[in-house]
Design a protein around this motif. Sequence first.
Motif, PDB file in Angstrom:
ATOM      1  N   PRO A 165       0.833  -1.213   0.000  1.00  0.00           N
ATOM      2  CA  PRO A 165       0.000   0.000   0.000  1.00  0.00           C
ATOM      3  C   PRO A 165       0.865   1.259   0.000  1.00  0.00           C
ATOM      4  CG  PRO A 165      -0.831  -1.594   1.587  1.00  0.00           C
ATOM      5  CD  PRO A 165       0.516  -2.103   1.130  1.00  0.00           C
ATOM      6  N   THR A 166       0.486   2.227  -0.795  1.00  0.00           N
ATOM      7  CA  THR A 166       1.252   3.475  -0.893  1.00  0.00           C
ATOM      8  C   THR A 166       1.383   4.150   0.473  1.00  0.00           C
ATOM      9  OG1 THR A 166       0.421   3.759  -3.147  1.00  0.00           O
ATOM     10  CG2 THR A 166       1.382   5.691  -2.101  1.00  0.00           C
ATOM     11  N   LYS A 167       0.358   4.064   1.285  1.00  0.00           N
ATOM     12  CA  LYS A 167       0.387   4.701   2.609  1.00  0.00           C
ATOM     13  C   LYS A 167       1.430   4.076   3.526  1.00  0.00           C
ATOM     14  CE  LYS A 167      -3.303   1.751   4.432  1.00  0.00           C
ATOM     15  NZ  LYS A 167      -4.675   1.686   4.966  1.00  0.00           N
ATOM     16  N   ASN A 168       1.878   2.839   3.197  1.00  0.00           N
ATOM     17  CA  ASN A 168       2.862   2.157   4.036  1.00  0.00           C
ATOM     18  C   ASN A 168       4.311   2.428   3.627  1.00  0.00           C
ATOM     19  OD1 ASN A 168       0.709   1.101   5.393  1.00  0.00           O
ATOM     20  ND2 ASN A 168       0.841  -0.936   4.513  1.00  0.00           N
ATOM     21  N   VAL A 169       4.494   3.240   2.584  1.00  0.00           N
ATOM     22  CA  VAL A 169       5.855   3.625   2.170  1.00  0.00           C
ATOM     23  C   VAL A 169       6.267   4.779   3.081  1.00  0.00           C
ATOM     24  CG1 VAL A 169       7.310   4.335   0.231  1.00  0.00           C
ATOM     25  CG2 VAL A 169       5.319   2.879  -0.170  1.00  0.00           C
ATOM     26  N   LYS A 170       6.631   4.431   4.298  1.00  0.00           N
ATOM     27  CA  LYS A 170       6.766   5.407   5.378  1.00  0.00           C
ATOM     28  C   LYS A 170       7.941   6.365   5.215  1.00  0.00           C
ATOM     29  CE  LYS A 170       7.000   2.026   8.366  1.00  0.00           C
ATOM     30  NZ  LYS A 170       7.122   1.308   9.665  1.00  0.00           N
ATOM     31  N   TYR A 171       8.997   5.940   4.494  1.00  0.00           N
ATOM     32  CA  TYR A 171      10.179   6.808   4.376  1.00  0.00           C
ATOM     33  C   TYR A 171      10.235   7.558   3.047  1.00  0.00           C
ATOM     34  CZ  TYR A 171      11.624   3.637   8.120  1.00  0.00           C
ATOM     35  OH  TYR A 171      11.676   2.880   9.263  1.00  0.00           O
ATOM     36  N   GLY A 172       9.170   7.467   2.249  1.00  0.00           N
ATOM     37  CA  GLY A 172       9.191   8.111   0.943  1.00  0.00           C
ATOM     38  C   GLY A 172       9.887   7.219  -0.079  1.00  0.00           C
ATOM     39  N   ILE A 173      10.326   7.829  -1.165  1.00  0.00           N
ATOM     40  CA  ILE A 173      10.902   7.053  -2.272  1.00  0.00           C
ATOM     41  C   ILE A 173      12.404   7.283  -2.400  1.00  0.00           C
ATOM     42  CG2 ILE A 173       8.758   7.005  -3.583  1.00  0.00           C
ATOM     43  CD1 ILE A 173       9.915   9.262  -5.339  1.00  0.00           C
ATOM     44  N   GLU A 174      13.056   6.295  -3.006  1.00  0.00           N
ATOM     45  CA  GLU A 174      14.439   6.443  -3.456  1.00  0.00           C
ATOM     46  C   GLU A 174      14.403   6.488  -4.972  1.00  0.00           C
ATOM     47  OE1 GLU A 174      18.523   3.796  -3.790  1.00  0.00           O
ATOM     48  OE2 GLU A 174      17.146   3.380  -2.143  1.00  0.00           O
ATOM     49  N   VAL A 175      15.155   7.368  -5.585  1.00  0.00           N
ATOM     50  CA  VAL A 175      15.120   7.517  -7.042  1.00  0.00           C
ATOM     51  C   VAL A 175      16.507   7.310  -7.632  1.00  0.00           C
ATOM     52  CG1 VAL A 175      13.163   9.100  -6.943  1.00  0.00           C
ATOM     53  CG2 VAL A 175      15.473  10.035  -6.950  1.00  0.00           C
ATOM     54  N   ASP A 176      16.544   6.829  -8.879  1.00  0.00           N
ATOM     55  CA  ASP A 176      17.815   6.761  -9.592  1.00  0.00           C
ATOM     56  C   ASP A 176      17.968   8.034 -10.414  1.00  0.00           C
ATOM     57  OD1 ASP A 176      16.098   6.473 -11.719  1.00  0.00           O
ATOM     58  OD2 ASP A 176      16.738   4.449 -12.262  1.00  0.00           O
ATOM     59  N   TYR A 177      18.976   8.061 -11.290  1.00  0.00           N
ATOM     60  CA  TYR A 177      19.239   9.293 -12.049  1.00  0.00           C
ATOM     61  C   TYR A 177      18.086   9.645 -12.978  1.00  0.00           C
ATOM     62  CZ  TYR A 177      20.273   6.635 -16.293  1.00  0.00           C
ATOM     63  OH  TYR A 177      20.176   5.825 -17.399  1.00  0.00           O
TER      64      TYR A 177
END
Length: 443
Positions: A134-146
């Motif tokens: 669930p999107t709401k459970n991505v508690k630390y936000g996102i990590e992105v590549d270049y």
Amino acid sequence: MTSILVRSIQLLLSISILVVIHELGHFTLAQIFKVRVEKFFLFFDPWFSLFKKKIGHTIYGIGWLPLGGYVKISGMMKDEKNGSSKETEKNWEFRSKSAIKRLLIISGGIISNILLSIFIFTCLLFKYGETYLPTKNVKYGIEVDYLGEKIGFKNGDKILLVNGKYIPYFNDLPKEILLGKSVTVDRMGKIIKLSLNNNKKRFLFDRKKISFFIKPRVPPIINHVIKNSEAEKYGLKNNDEILAINSEFILFSDQLKDLLSKYRNENIVISINRNGKMIQKEIFIDSKGILGIYLKNFMDLDQIFSFEKMNYSFFESIPHGIMKSLDVLKNQIFFLKNVFHIETKAYKQIGSFFSMAKEFPSKWNWDIFWTLTATLSIWLAFINLFPIPSLDGGYILFILIEMITRKKVNEDILERCTIFGFVIISLIMIFIIIWDIFKVFIS
């Protein structure tokens, strides 16, 4: 070399299954309507075949050119030896049947590929179910590549909306972002709206290999230590959590990657948490900033992220298998649409069998094999719907014209169009193969 062989065998097996099922669709409906099938071939057989055997009225065989396959149905084209007219029409010929029967015979391959895709996805869902984050459970936000950075994301962003709509599951976010025109994120408490125009999306299509441009941000916990690496030499172990490098604290894996790049060719003091005990080790970082470890991804951290697992009975899996096939088809149509938008550079992702082979894993994996086969099957069905002479869609178009006008299309015109269509498709295939080879040298 072994990985190339494994990929090639998987691709060849997948294509063989798709071709046999496609041609079996034509064959089966021809048999149902008592139309004679003269040949049933896996792969093409110009000049010679690897194997053939006649059973009844049909010659079954395997050609040497693995670019598809075919069934030769009696009476589909004008017989060059004795011609064909109403007086000489046989009741077992294709041309002698009603328009609706001919339409079904021609559509048999497309129908079979659709059903195969649904069947494979149904079986996979029945066996494994579906796991969602669930999107709401991505508690630390996102990590992105270049790539994620180029379209405007930053590490730690929390995705709130795509096109003004909340996306319940993180698994669906990459697809929705590709389809969308805007993304709303929470960046350290500040609400920011990012536009997603074609100039930004081209970064995603212009990539040399498929990768996740966003994923959930995770703490740096070691999943695997590479043999004979600096990490193994200095005693790092699986499940160690990295807390700091020198005096700089680390909370997330993207921060670790930045610090390793910063301290290239230097000795560092690395602080780790091992089963609740803090340990420090001095380690040398090479010129590439490689420590010799693989970190855990979000799928390995169910103690941090709360996943939703859905299991289905076989019959419950069927509607979900249908939806899965439709989702795959929608994604492919979206990609095809973007091919014609030059600014997205989606055309760079077009490939031949060489590109398809790269999608298969270097080690045999049945789950991935069947997923890719189901994907290719629905794609083959869609391509064959194109109203191009020599494809199923071309024949379907002529039969529909006949049904509307109540007059058969002249067989000479049909034959010329089919030959023309075959030449055009062959030239397109040759161009794509050359383009695929060319990409190797420009990448």
